[in-house]
Design an enzyme around this catalytic site. Structure first.
Site, PDB file in Angstrom:
ATOM      1  N   ARG A 110     -41.228 -21.164  52.388  1.00 44.59           N
ATOM      2  CA  ARG A 110     -40.203 -20.169  52.700  1.00 44.59           C
ATOM      3  C   ARG A 110     -39.214 -20.754  53.713  1.00 44.59           C
ATOM      4  NH1 ARG A 110     -37.832 -15.669  50.649  1.00 44.59           N
ATOM      5  NH2 ARG A 110     -37.804 -13.884  52.052  1.00 44.59           N
ATOM      6  N   THR A 382     -34.096 -14.505  41.813  1.00 40.84           N
ATOM      7  CA  THR A 382     -35.169 -15.381  42.235  1.00 40.84           C
ATOM      8  C   THR A 382     -35.651 -15.935  40.909  1.00 40.84           C
ATOM      9  OG1 THR A 382     -35.623 -14.041  44.177  1.00 40.84           O
ATOM     10  CG2 THR A 382     -37.501 -15.239  43.293  1.00 40.84           C
ATOM     11  N   THR A 400     -36.602 -19.121  45.270  1.00 41.96           N
ATOM     12  CA  THR A 400     -35.402 -18.282  45.334  1.00 41.96           C
ATOM     13  C   THR A 400     -34.301 -18.848  46.222  1.00 41.96           C
ATOM     14  OG1 THR A 400     -34.659 -16.013  45.747  1.00 41.96           O
ATOM     15  CG2 THR A 400     -36.230 -16.910  47.307  1.00 41.96           C
ATOM     16  N   ASN A 402     -32.361 -16.206  47.001  1.00 44.68           N
ATOM     17  CA  ASN A 402     -32.208 -14.785  47.332  1.00 44.68           C
ATOM     18  C   ASN A 402     -31.253 -14.134  46.341  1.00 44.68           C
ATOM     19  OD1 ASN A 402     -32.867 -12.434  48.523  1.00 44.68           O
ATOM     20  ND2 ASN A 402     -31.478 -12.641  50.241  1.00 44.68           N
ATOM     21  N   SER A 454     -40.777 -10.709  49.144  1.00 41.09           N
ATOM     22  CA  SER A 454     -41.543  -9.860  48.215  1.00 41.09           C
ATOM     23  C   SER A 454     -42.136 -10.691  47.088  1.00 41.09           C
ATOM     24  CB  SER A 454     -40.623  -8.806  47.594  1.00 41.09           C
ATOM     25  OG  SER A 454     -40.087  -7.980  48.579  1.00 41.09           O
ATOM     26  N   GLY A 474     -36.819 -10.547  41.265  1.00 40.09           N
ATOM     27  CA  GLY A 474     -36.495  -9.122  41.307  1.00 40.09           C
ATOM     28  C   GLY A 474     -36.496  -8.512  42.699  1.00 40.09           C
TER      29      GLY A 474
END
Ligand code: GLY
Length: 570
Positions: A110, A382, A400, A402, A454, A474
């Protein structure tokens, strides 16, 4: 005339020799002529991703002796070239793997907030949150994690990195043809690429893109070559880092050299829990995906969902109410575990979840607190890939930028797009991000902190054996899309393609509405409206990629019908 013919032959010869270079001889992957494959039953190996060429690259790598981890690296790199809307080296994500010996691998790559980031960085002089700054341009970007993630995956792979990255280099250097959707998507975004980048790029090389045009990305090819030759340092230091920092300086961004050299992917302990005799493996914080999925499944487990019937009013009401409660917890409790004590065990405890559903009433909508939340203003981009190899290794990666094309900032001279992941932080308590999600202290901006995600790459075992690899893009709808794939398969016994393709629904506590796709059963909607639920029609929710392993060991692979997602394998 002769000149023209000669040129034509010359081009054909050049393009044949270039094609041959993409994933080696034999034209295994032809970037100028390819088609989609939506579902396949395969005996040994499968890759499902958002782009046919990327899936083919992954499958080809396994044919050459690579395993699912090799394929995951090569597929992600190919996606960074052929699927720039979300595939990336300028973003981040999560990889969840299970080796055939039973070992679970969870790699967190991340993005992080730059060292100069602060809680107030998106507040104007009046203290008003400016989502335009967190969503577009240089200031929206977190420190990219993808390249570190690829190298953290490499110890589980078998082939040399040079072989895994070469297909992506070839696709960038010699190009691939654009589909109608891709050309349209570029045309929509050209203006924003120009607005949010300080230099021209491959995407702005034409004023208008057409179906069948070839996209060549020389700068990106050179960046990939530096990564091939210097490893992660080819991205986080030297020329690539220099180009990124120069882009930041020109555009008023804050990602600095030290942010890049200090970035590390992290190994995490996967979340593991059971659901109706299945063993579910999910991703822990800083993604909320695994916790939300676990909470909802545990709340549902007490009820005979199958008896209620697929998308019946009872089944939908129950799932919506479980979703509402899980997302309320997300807003309050979830954030980067290195900065915030996330009570994962409590959130997933059966006792707590039973209590959580105590105020659930059949036939009556619960009411979420009335905090103003935003709309879905931008497409949620993503991307996910699911892989199973001949040895029985399973890999799920969700990665992703984003929003679609992230910050729309293309690093000048380096050819890759930067994420706008900073918007996944709670930029001010109670202010909705682009997915309408709100948060507080747990997900407040702090230097070097990872923003809450998420993303929900998920693996499932049945009777101790691999059963499912699944995930989806999503935004905040990711966990509920994965949830539906699971209950559709486990409770409602749908096949792989049906489990992901039926119209979906989604509730995330705030805004207090049930999102549905076109085709969601009218009768169920009307019944729930009479109970007090409000519905909102949305464009496609998620693009789920799934592989279900049958009792005979065959791989039932399905690519979501909502996009140009595609299966490859053998
Ligand atoms: N950027 C979407 C997510 O991480 O949830």
């Amino acid at each position: 005339m002769f000149k023209k013919i000669a040129l034509f032959f010359c081009l054909v010869l050049v393009s044949v020799s270039l094609v041959a270079q993409v994933v080696g001889a034999g034209r295994a992957v032809d970037p100028y002529r390819y088609s989609l494959s939506k579902t396949e039953t395969l005996p040994s190996a499968a890759v499902v991703s958002a782009h046919a060429l990327a899936s083919q690259v992954g499958a080809e790598i396994m044919k050459r002796g690579g395993n699912a981890f090799d394929a995951a690296i090569a597929t992600q790199l190919a996606l960074a070239v052929v699927y720039p809307v979300a595939g990336n080296i300028g973003g981040g994500g999560f990889l969840l793997g299970r080796k055939s010996d039973g070992k679970t691998v969870a790699i967190d790559f991340r993005e992080t907030a730059p060292a100069k980031a602060s809680r107030t960085m998106y507040l104007d002089k009046d203290g008003k949150a400016q989502t335009a700054w967190s969503q577009n341009g240089h200031l929206a970007s977190g420190v990219p994690g993808t390249v570190a993630g690829l190298f953290a995956t490499l110890p589980y792979a078998k082939l040399p990195f040079k072989e895994l990255i070469q297909p992506a280099i070839d696709l960038a250097e010699f190009g691939f043809v654009l589909s109608e959707n891709e050309a349209r998507s570029f045309n929509w975004t050209i203006g924003n690429f120009k607005k949010y980048s300080t230099r021209a790029s491959a995407f702005t090389g034409r004023t208008e893109w057409h179906t069948g045009d070839t996209l060549i990305q020389k700068d990106l090819a050179n960046t990939l070559k530096r990564i091939r030759d210097r490893g992660a340092k080819g991205f986080y230091s030297g020329r690539t880092a220099g180009l990124l920092v120069a882009e930041m300086k020109r555009g008023g961004g804050i990602v600095g050299k030290k942010d890049l050299s200090a970035y590390r992917a992290k190994s995490r302990e996967a979340l593991e829990f059971s659901y109706r005799g299945h063993h579910i493996i999910g991703f822990p914080p800083p993604s909320s995906g695994g916790v939300i999925l676990g909470q909802i499944l545990k709340m549902l487990e007490a009820y005979p969902l199958e008896q209620y019937g697929f998308q019946s009013p009872e089944a939908v009401q129950l799932i919506v109410e479980a979703e509402r409660r899980a997302y309320a917890d997300r807003a309050e409790h979830l954030g980067d575990p290195d900065f915030w004590k996330v009570p994962v065990a409590q959130l997933l405890s059966s006792k707590y979840l039973k209590k959580r559903m105590a105020d659930f009433e059949w036939g009556k909508a619960s009411v979420s607190a009335s905090i103003k939340a935003g709309d879905f203003r931008e497409s949620d981009q993503t991307t996910h890939l699911s892989i199973v190899d001949p040895e029985g290794n399973m890999v799920a990666v969700t990665t992703t930028l984003n929003g679609a094309y992230g910050s729309k900032t293309v690093v000048g001279g380096a050819g890759f797009i930067l994420n706008n992941e900073m918007d996944d932080f709670s930029i001010k308590p109670g202010v909705a991000n682009m997915y309408g999600a709100i948060g507080g202290d747990a997900n407040a901006i702090e230097a070097n902190k990872r923003m809450l995600s998420s993303m929900c790459p998920t693996l499932v075992l049945k009777n101790g054996k691999p059963y499912m690899v699944v995930g989806t893009p999503g935004g905040t709808t990711i966990p509920t899309s994965v949830l539906q794939a699971l209950v559709n398969s486990i409770d409602f016994k749908l096949d792989a393609a049906s489990a992901i393709n039926y119209p979906k629904f989604h509730h995330q506590w705030l805004p207090d509405v049930v999102d549905i796709e076109t085709g969601f059963p009218e009768e169920t909607r009307k019944k729930l409206e009479s109970m007090g639920y409000t519905f909102r029609l949305r464009d496609g929710i998620g693009r789920t990629e799934i592989i279900v392993i049958g009792p005979d060991g065959k791989l039932h692979a399905a690519a979501d019908k909502r996009g140009e997602d595609s299966v490859a394998g053998f």
